[in-house]
Design a protein around this motif. Sequence first.
Motif, PDB file in Angstrom:
ATOM      1  N   GLU A   4       0.929  -1.216   0.134  1.00 21.16           N
ATOM      2  CA  GLU A   4       0.053   0.122   0.028  1.00 21.16           C
ATOM      3  C   GLU A   4       1.039   1.348  -0.001  1.00 21.16           C
ATOM      4  O   GLU A   4       0.504   2.083  -0.548  1.00 21.16           O
ATOM      5  CB  GLU A   4      -1.106   0.000   1.015  1.00 21.16           C
ATOM      6  CG  GLU A   4      -2.097  -1.103   1.008  1.00 21.16           C
ATOM      7  CD  GLU A   4      -2.853  -0.810  -0.056  1.00 21.16           C
ATOM      8  OE1 GLU A   4      -3.330   0.617  -0.568  1.00 21.16           O
ATOM      9  OE2 GLU A   4      -3.215  -1.744  -0.816  1.00 21.16           O
ATOM     10  N   ASN A   8       0.983   4.292  -2.973  1.00 22.49           N
ATOM     11  CA  ASN A   8       0.748   5.438  -2.731  1.00 22.49           C
ATOM     12  C   ASN A   8       1.977   6.415  -3.172  1.00 22.49           C
ATOM     13  O   ASN A   8       1.675   7.493  -3.853  1.00 22.49           O
ATOM     14  CB  ASN A   8       0.650   5.860  -0.970  1.00 22.49           C
ATOM     15  CG  ASN A   8      -0.748   5.367  -0.697  1.00 22.49           C
ATOM     16  OD1 ASN A   8      -1.699   5.089  -1.402  1.00 22.49           O
ATOM     17  ND2 ASN A   8      -0.738   5.003   0.804  1.00 22.49           N
ATOM     18  N   GLN A  11       1.238   6.622  -6.934  1.00 25.35           N
ATOM     19  CA  GLN A  11       0.504   7.721  -7.347  1.00 25.35           C
ATOM     20  C   GLN A  11       0.560   9.078  -7.231  1.00 25.35           C
ATOM     21  O   GLN A  11       0.357   9.770  -8.049  1.00 25.35           O
ATOM     22  CB  GLN A  11      -0.963   7.495  -6.515  1.00 25.35           C
ATOM     23  CG  GLN A  11      -1.761   6.042  -6.794  1.00 25.35           C
ATOM     24  CD  GLN A  11      -2.964   5.734  -5.890  1.00 25.35           C
ATOM     25  OE1 GLN A  11      -2.759   6.400  -4.758  1.00 25.35           O
ATOM     26  NE2 GLN A  11      -3.811   4.953  -6.304  1.00 25.35           N
ATOM     27  N   GLU A  12       1.894   9.357  -6.410  1.00 28.58           N
ATOM     28  CA  GLU A  12       2.149  10.706  -6.247  1.00 28.58           C
ATOM     29  C   GLU A  12       3.275  10.892  -7.254  1.00 28.58           C
ATOM     30  O   GLU A  12       3.245  12.088  -7.735  1.00 28.58           O
ATOM     31  CB  GLU A  12       2.856  10.861  -4.641  1.00 28.58           C
ATOM     32  CG  GLU A  12       2.002  10.683  -3.509  1.00 28.58           C
ATOM     33  CD  GLU A  12       2.704  10.766  -2.258  1.00 28.58           C
ATOM     34  OE1 GLU A  12       3.792  11.428  -2.258  1.00 28.58           O
ATOM     35  OE2 GLU A  12       2.250  10.502  -1.216  1.00 28.58           O
TER      36      GLU A  12
END
Length: 81
Positions: A4, A8, A11-12
């Motif tokens: 996870e 994340n 995604q950034e």
Amino acid sequence: SEIEVKKNERQELAPKIPAELLDLYEKVREKNAGIGAVRLVGDTCQGCRLTITTVELQKIKALPADELVRCEECRRILIRI
């Protein structure tokens, strides 16, 4: 939980990468067991573990640092460090 965190982070970072490069990476990744980019260590692609010829290696070294380079054998994106 580590997966996870990595999702994340991805995604950034993804919006900061040019769309054309990200698309290429995803296509290469789909064809290569989920690995789209690998390090070039010395004269060896860390994806397929094959040695790059001296002539090809000289061509790669002559390219600008920001030029996209792919392994001739596995077609993964090579990261030159």
